[in-house]
Design a protein around this motif. Structure first.
Motif, PDB file in Angstrom:
ATOM      1  N   VAL A  64       0.854  -1.186   0.000  1.00  0.00           N
ATOM      2  CA  VAL A  64       0.000   0.000   0.000  1.00  0.00           C
ATOM      3  C   VAL A  64       0.889   1.235   0.000  1.00  0.00           C
ATOM      4  N   ARG A  65       0.330   2.361  -0.425  1.00  0.00           N
ATOM      5  CA  ARG A  65       1.094   3.609  -0.513  1.00  0.00           C
ATOM      6  C   ARG A  65       0.647   4.555   0.598  1.00  0.00           C
ATOM      7  N   TRP A  66       1.639   5.154   1.270  1.00  0.00           N
ATOM      8  CA  TRP A  66       1.370   6.043   2.393  1.00  0.00           C
ATOM      9  C   TRP A  66       1.752   7.478   2.048  1.00  0.00           C
ATOM     10  N   SER A  67       1.028   8.434   2.624  1.00  0.00           N
ATOM     11  CA  SER A  67       1.381   9.845   2.463  1.00  0.00           C
ATOM     12  C   SER A  67       0.834  10.644   3.639  1.00  0.00           C
ATOM     13  N   VAL A  68       1.455  11.785   3.892  1.00  0.00           N
ATOM     14  CA  VAL A  68       0.958  12.736   4.894  1.00  0.00           C
ATOM     15  C   VAL A  68       0.278  13.861   4.132  1.00  0.00           C
ATOM     16  N   VAL A  69      -1.020  14.035   4.332  1.00  0.00           N
ATOM     17  CA  VAL A  69      -1.785  14.999   3.540  1.00  0.00           C
ATOM     18  C   VAL A  69      -2.115  16.274   4.321  1.00  0.00           C
ATOM     19  N   ALA A  70      -1.792  16.314   5.604  1.00  0.00           N
ATOM     20  CA  ALA A  70      -2.006  17.522   6.412  1.00  0.00           C
ATOM     21  C   ALA A  70      -1.121  17.436   7.651  1.00  0.00           C
ATOM     22  N   GLY A  71      -0.779  18.618   8.193  1.00  0.00           N
ATOM     23  CA  GLY A  71       0.067  18.644   9.377  1.00  0.00           C
ATOM     24  C   GLY A  71       1.488  18.239   9.061  1.00  0.00           C
ATOM     25  N   THR A  72       2.284  17.997  10.090  1.00  0.00           N
ATOM     26  CA  THR A  72       3.677  17.592   9.915  1.00  0.00           C
ATOM     27  C   THR A  72       4.046  16.511  10.915  1.00  0.00           C
ATOM     28  N   ILE A  73       4.931  15.624  10.476  1.00  0.00           N
ATOM     29  CA  ILE A  73       5.484  14.632  11.385  1.00  0.00           C
ATOM     30  C   ILE A  73       6.556  15.325  12.236  1.00  0.00           C
ATOM     31  N   PRO A  74       7.011  14.719  13.340  1.00  0.00           N
ATOM     32  CA  PRO A  74       8.024  15.359  14.182  1.00  0.00           C
ATOM     33  C   PRO A  74       9.296  15.685  13.404  1.00  0.00           C
ATOM     34  N   THR A  75       9.819  16.877  13.613  1.00  0.00           N
ATOM     35  CA  THR A  75      11.074  17.269  12.996  1.00  0.00           C
ATOM     36  C   THR A  75      12.170  16.297  13.422  1.00  0.00           C
ATOM     37  N   GLY A  76      12.950  15.833  12.452  1.00  0.00           N
ATOM     38  CA  GLY A  76      13.994  14.855  12.720  1.00  0.00           C
ATOM     39  C   GLY A  76      13.598  13.457  12.290  1.00  0.00           C
ATOM     40  N   MET A  77      12.311  13.274  12.000  1.00  0.00           N
ATOM     41  CA  MET A  77      11.835  11.978  11.528  1.00  0.00           C
ATOM     42  C   MET A  77      11.535  12.076  10.030  1.00  0.00           C
ATOM     43  N   THR A  78      11.491  10.934   9.351  1.00  0.00           N
ATOM     44  CA  THR A  78      11.211  10.904   7.925  1.00  0.00           C
ATOM     45  C   THR A  78      10.182   9.820   7.634  1.00  0.00           C
ATOM     46  N   GLY A  79       9.582   9.907   6.471  1.00  0.00           N
ATOM     47  CA  GLY A  79       8.557   8.951   6.070  1.00  0.00           C
ATOM     48  C   GLY A  79       7.277   9.699   5.713  1.00  0.00           C
ATOM     49  N   PRO A  80       6.184   8.946   5.573  1.00  0.00           N
ATOM     50  CA  PRO A  80       6.026   7.519   5.890  1.00  0.00           C
ATOM     51  C   PRO A  80       6.581   6.608   4.805  1.00  0.00           C
ATOM     52  N   PHE A  81       7.144   5.472   5.253  1.00  0.00           N
ATOM     53  CA  PHE A  81       7.662   4.441   4.374  1.00  0.00           C
ATOM     54  C   PHE A  81       6.796   3.191   4.504  1.00  0.00           C
ATOM     55  N   PHE A  82       6.734   2.391   3.438  1.00  0.00           N
ATOM     56  CA  PHE A  82       5.967   1.152   3.548  1.00  0.00           C
ATOM     57  C   PHE A  82       6.778   0.114   4.328  1.00  0.00           C
ATOM     58  N   GLN A  83       6.076  -0.758   4.988  1.00  0.00           N
ATOM     59  CA  GLN A  83       6.679  -1.799   5.799  1.00  0.00           C
ATOM     60  C   GLN A  83       5.919  -3.082   5.512  1.00  0.00           C
ATOM     61  N   GLY A  84       6.544  -4.016   4.810  1.00  0.00           N
ATOM     62  CA  GLY A  84       5.803  -5.157   4.322  1.00  0.00           C
ATOM     63  C   GLY A  84       4.858  -4.714   3.215  1.00  0.00           C
ATOM     64  N   THR A  85       3.687  -5.303   3.131  1.00  0.00           N
ATOM     65  CA  THR A  85       2.741  -4.926   2.085  1.00  0.00           C
ATOM     66  C   THR A  85       1.557  -4.123   2.602  1.00  0.00           C
ATOM     67  N   GLU A  86       1.239  -4.249   3.889  1.00  0.00           N
ATOM     68  CA  GLU A  86       0.038  -3.597   4.405  1.00  0.00           C
ATOM     69  C   GLU A  86       0.309  -2.660   5.576  1.00  0.00           C
ATOM     70  N   ALA A  87       1.563  -2.400   5.889  1.00  0.00           N
ATOM     71  CA  ALA A  87       1.898  -1.548   7.030  1.00  0.00           C
ATOM     72  C   ALA A  87       2.856  -0.441   6.590  1.00  0.00           C
ATOM     73  N   GLY A  88       3.124   0.480   7.502  1.00  0.00           N
ATOM     74  CA  GLY A  88       4.041   1.577   7.217  1.00  0.00           C
ATOM     75  C   GLY A  88       4.555   2.166   8.507  1.00  0.00           C
TER      76      GLY A  88
END
Length: 223
Positions: A164-188
């Motif tokens: 599956v494909r992940w994205s952040v469409v609003a707000g921001t993740i914590p500064t210093g972190m990156t992603g979202p990345f996929f993990q396996g086929t159904e997680a991230g």
């Protein structure tokens, strides 16, 4: 002692002192990174500073972009990039993968899309599993995992499922972190070392192979 001998001794002492000072700059700990100039104008990034051993790599990261450069033999670095974005106007500057400087970009306006009170409803069977508030420690490596149920990862994929494909469409993740990345086929997940304390809210979106989407608001507190 002759005058000539005294001059030689003084000159030698000065030379040795100069060598020690130079070594202090070049061989200082890789974590001693500082920024003396930070600019971001119309996607043009420029960061100058010093720290780290000559030849090592300095990485400048926002929550959406990254750029880097080698440290010179004088212990200084200059990182330049185009198309760079920093929605929360913050950067982390690291050497050898360890965040060592956290800076707020001068004259920068935050550009993140506001997080909606209610995220968009699912358009199919692909759903993000509810995620309770997450607590992370500033300066410590962390990860925030996401999981799903009911997502199609096989349509049109043949024998190998497509993640599956992940994205952040609003707000921001914590500064210093990156992603979202996929993990396996159904997680991230998002991963990294948060460098600013605070409460971060962002809207996460997942999309599966048939285009079904779902959104979930996520809260991460860094202390």
């Amino acid at each position: 002692m002759s005058k000539t001998a005294s001059v030689r001794i003084i000159a030698t002492a000065i030379a040795v002192a100069g060598m020690v000072a130079a070594q202090a700059v070049l061989a200082g700990p890789a974590g001693a990174v500082t920024a003396s100039k930070v600019e971001l104008n119309n996607g043009q990034l420029r960061v100058e500073g010093q720290g780290g051993i000559g030849g090592t790599f300095v990485l400048v990261q926002s929550t959406t972009s990254g750029a880097g450069a080698r440290v010179g033999t004088d212990g200084r670095f200059k990182v330049e990039a185009t198309g760079f974005t920093a929605p929360d106007c913050r950067l982390t500057i690291s050497n050898s993968g360890t965040p060592t400087a956290s800076v707020t970009i001068p004259n920068c306006r935050p550009s993140a899309t506001p997080v909606p009170a209610d995220p968009a409803p699912p358009t199919g069977t692909c759903l993000i599993d509810p995620l309770p508030p997450v607590a992370l420690t500033r300066g410590a490596a962390g990860v925030v995992n996401f999981t799903t149920t009911g997502c199609d990862t096989t349509t049109g994929s043949g024998l190998t499922p497509t993640p599956v494909r992940w994205s952040v469409v609003a707000g921001t993740i914590p500064t210093g972190m990156t992603g979202p990345f996929f993990q396996g086929t159904e997680a991230g997940h998002i991963i990294g070392t948060p460098s600013f304390a605070g409460t971060y809210r962002f809207t996460l979106q997942v999309t599966d192979q048939v285009g079904a989407t779902d959104q979930e608001n996520v809260t991460v507190t860094v202390s």
